[in-house]
Design a protein around this motif. Sequence first.
Motif, PDB file in Angstrom:
ATOM      1  N   SER B   2       0.855  -1.185   0.000  1.00 39.85           N
ATOM      2  CA  SER B   2       0.000   0.000   0.000  1.00 39.85           C
ATOM      3  C   SER B   2       0.888   1.231   0.000  1.00 39.85           C
ATOM      4  O   SER B   2       2.025   1.197   0.411  1.00 39.85           O
ATOM      5  CB  SER B   2      -0.902   0.011   1.212  1.00 39.85           C
ATOM      6  OG  SER B   2      -0.126   0.146   2.372  1.00 39.85           O
ATOM      7  N   LEU B   3       0.325   2.285  -0.467  1.00 40.41           N
ATOM      8  CA  LEU B   3       1.113   3.495  -0.685  1.00 40.41           C
ATOM      9  C   LEU B   3       0.192   4.686  -0.609  1.00 40.41           C
ATOM     10  O   LEU B   3      -0.904   4.650  -1.136  1.00 40.41           O
ATOM     11  CB  LEU B   3       1.732   3.395  -2.082  1.00 40.41           C
ATOM     12  CG  LEU B   3       2.608   4.497  -2.584  1.00 40.41           C
ATOM     13  CD1 LEU B   3       3.939   4.483  -1.874  1.00 40.41           C
ATOM     14  CD2 LEU B   3       2.839   4.309  -4.066  1.00 40.41           C
ATOM     15  N   LEU B   5      -0.181   8.702  -1.416  1.00 38.92           N
ATOM     16  CA  LEU B   5       0.300   9.959  -1.978  1.00 38.92           C
ATOM     17  C   LEU B   5      -0.373  11.067  -1.176  1.00 38.92           C
ATOM     18  O   LEU B   5      -1.588  11.078  -1.011  1.00 38.92           O
ATOM     19  CB  LEU B   5      -0.115  10.047  -3.447  1.00 38.92           C
ATOM     20  CG  LEU B   5       0.132  11.374  -4.139  1.00 38.92           C
ATOM     21  CD1 LEU B   5       1.619  11.644  -4.279  1.00 38.92           C
ATOM     22  CD2 LEU B   5      -0.513  11.379  -5.509  1.00 38.92           C
ATOM     23  N   LYS B 116      -0.023   2.310   5.211  1.00 38.83           N
ATOM     24  CA  LYS B 116       0.939   2.119   6.287  1.00 38.83           C
ATOM     25  C   LYS B 116       1.505   3.464   6.693  1.00 38.83           C
ATOM     26  O   LYS B 116       1.806   4.300   5.870  1.00 38.83           O
ATOM     27  CB  LYS B 116       2.073   1.227   5.789  1.00 38.83           C
ATOM     28  CG  LYS B 116       1.703  -0.219   5.758  1.00 38.83           C
ATOM     29  CD  LYS B 116       2.894  -1.060   6.199  1.00 38.83           C
ATOM     30  CE  LYS B 116       2.470  -2.437   6.602  1.00 38.83           C
ATOM     31  NZ  LYS B 116       1.957  -3.211   5.499  1.00 38.83           N
ATOM     32  N   TYR B 117       1.655   3.646   7.998  1.00 39.99           N
ATOM     33  CA  TYR B 117       2.197   4.909   8.480  1.00 39.99           C
ATOM     34  C   TYR B 117       3.607   5.114   7.960  1.00 39.99           C
ATOM     35  O   TYR B 117       4.380   4.175   7.829  1.00 39.99           O
ATOM     36  CB  TYR B 117       2.194   4.939  10.004  1.00 39.99           C
ATOM     37  CG  TYR B 117       0.823   5.048  10.557  1.00 39.99           C
ATOM     38  CD1 TYR B 117       0.141   6.258  10.470  1.00 39.99           C
ATOM     39  CD2 TYR B 117       0.191   3.961  11.128  1.00 39.99           C
ATOM     40  CE1 TYR B 117      -1.143   6.361  10.947  1.00 39.99           C
ATOM     41  CE2 TYR B 117      -1.102   4.054  11.615  1.00 39.99           C
ATOM     42  CZ  TYR B 117      -1.768   5.260  11.518  1.00 39.99           C
ATOM     43  OH  TYR B 117      -3.037   5.373  11.986  1.00 39.99           O
ATOM     44  N   GLY B 118       3.923   6.330   7.699  1.00 39.67           N
ATOM     45  CA  GLY B 118       5.279   6.620   7.264  1.00 39.67           C
ATOM     46  C   GLY B 118       5.452   6.614   5.763  1.00 39.67           C
ATOM     47  O   GLY B 118       6.427   7.099   5.255  1.00 39.67           O
ATOM     48  N   TRP B 119       4.484   6.075   5.089  1.00 35.01           N
ATOM     49  CA  TRP B 119       4.601   5.987   3.641  1.00 35.01           C
ATOM     50  C   TRP B 119       4.660   7.342   2.971  1.00 35.01           C
ATOM     51  O   TRP B 119       5.474   7.583   2.091  1.00 35.01           O
ATOM     52  CB  TRP B 119       3.430   5.214   3.058  1.00 35.01           C
ATOM     53  CG  TRP B 119       3.872   3.952   2.428  1.00 35.01           C
ATOM     54  CD1 TRP B 119       3.460   2.704   2.757  1.00 35.01           C
ATOM     55  CD2 TRP B 119       4.812   3.804   1.373  1.00 35.01           C
ATOM     56  NE1 TRP B 119       4.103   1.795   1.969  1.00 35.01           N
ATOM     57  CE2 TRP B 119       4.931   2.437   1.110  1.00 35.01           C
ATOM     58  CE3 TRP B 119       5.581   4.691   0.624  1.00 35.01           C
ATOM     59  CZ2 TRP B 119       5.765   1.942   0.139  1.00 35.01           C
ATOM     60  CZ3 TRP B 119       6.424   4.187  -0.350  1.00 35.01           C
ATOM     61  CH2 TRP B 119       6.496   2.838  -0.581  1.00 35.01           C
ATOM     62  N   TRP B 122       7.884   8.964   3.165  1.00 39.27           N
ATOM     63  CA  TRP B 122       8.909   8.179   2.482  1.00 39.27           C
ATOM     64  C   TRP B 122       8.909   8.425   0.987  1.00 39.27           C
ATOM     65  O   TRP B 122       9.957   8.429   0.351  1.00 39.27           O
ATOM     66  CB  TRP B 122       8.694   6.693   2.770  1.00 39.27           C
ATOM     67  CG  TRP B 122       9.979   5.977   2.743  1.00 39.27           C
ATOM     68  CD1 TRP B 122      10.961   6.055   3.678  1.00 39.27           C
ATOM     69  CD2 TRP B 122      10.439   5.105   1.723  1.00 39.27           C
ATOM     70  NE1 TRP B 122      12.012   5.261   3.296  1.00 39.27           N
ATOM     71  CE2 TRP B 122      11.722   4.668   2.112  1.00 39.27           C
ATOM     72  CE3 TRP B 122       9.898   4.639   0.530  1.00 39.27           C
ATOM     73  CZ2 TRP B 122      12.464   3.789   1.347  1.00 39.27           C
ATOM     74  CZ3 TRP B 122      10.649   3.768  -0.227  1.00 39.27           C
ATOM     75  CH2 TRP B 122      11.915   3.354   0.176  1.00 39.27           C
ATOM     76  N   VAL B 123       7.714   8.629   0.462  1.00 37.68           N
ATOM     77  CA  VAL B 123       7.598   8.882  -0.970  1.00 37.68           C
ATOM     78  C   VAL B 123       8.461  10.085  -1.373  1.00 37.68           C
ATOM     79  O   VAL B 123       9.156  10.051  -2.375  1.00 37.68           O
ATOM     80  CB  VAL B 123       6.123   9.097  -1.351  1.00 37.68           C
ATOM     81  CG1 VAL B 123       6.002   9.728  -2.713  1.00 37.68           C
ATOM     82  CG2 VAL B 123       5.382   7.774  -1.306  1.00 37.68           C
TER      83      VAL B 123
END
Lengths: 109, 132
Positions: B2-3, B5, B116-119, B122-123
């Motif tokens: 999962s991701l 934006l 997910k947390y932090g994604w 991170w992107v």
Amino acid sequence: MNENNQMRDVFDAIADPTRRRLIHLLAEAEEKPLHELTAQFHMGRTAVSKHLTILKEAGLVHDRKVGRETRFRLNASPLREVQDWVAFYSKFWSTNMLRLNQLLEEEEE
Amino acid sequence: MSLTLSMDFRFTTSIEKLWSALTDSSKLAKWITENDFKPVVGHRFQFRHQPSEWWDGIVEGEVLIVDEPNRLSYTWATGDEKHTVTLTLQDLGDGKVNLHLEQTGFSNAQGLEGAKYGWGAWVGELEKLLEQ
């Protein structure tokens, strides 16, 4: 996408926070041995090693044996797939939002 | 996998006008594309973009949350990708409104486990990483 014979989807590989942290640690150095990486986590050598294997299967990490230790090195290129995927949508929205901004400005006039 | 934006946009307008631009079909047609959107939970709609050689241009969705004028959420599916778009409006005062956009992407069979947390953060770092 299969140029590195990837056995695992890159999205899958980076879905886990530990593996993302590993990528960042490896990005800081040319090469790192397993014990140095393990020292950064509250988990055992075997657990860290399993995460590295998953990254390896996605083509994100390369390893080599030097004497008795295994050294790991980052190969960031499969991440381009993730970046392209995200960039498409961020571009899509940015372009649309510019148009929305124009529309709202016209309404103000 | 999962991701998410995550993007923020600021507009000089009122929260009501921004809400209207995000939910009124004829206004959406002006800044997104031709559509049959309605701000009604459960309503199914299509955004019909100009097709290109690699995209049929059709986005199909279903309205999930309508909390006027604060939050709007809908599914957003095209090709093999099925995403959820959530728009959060925040009145900043002084005639400014912030629009926070989150698009959560789920690719096919891999278990639809949610963002997910932090994604999001991170992107943003991906680009730096790839430049090295």
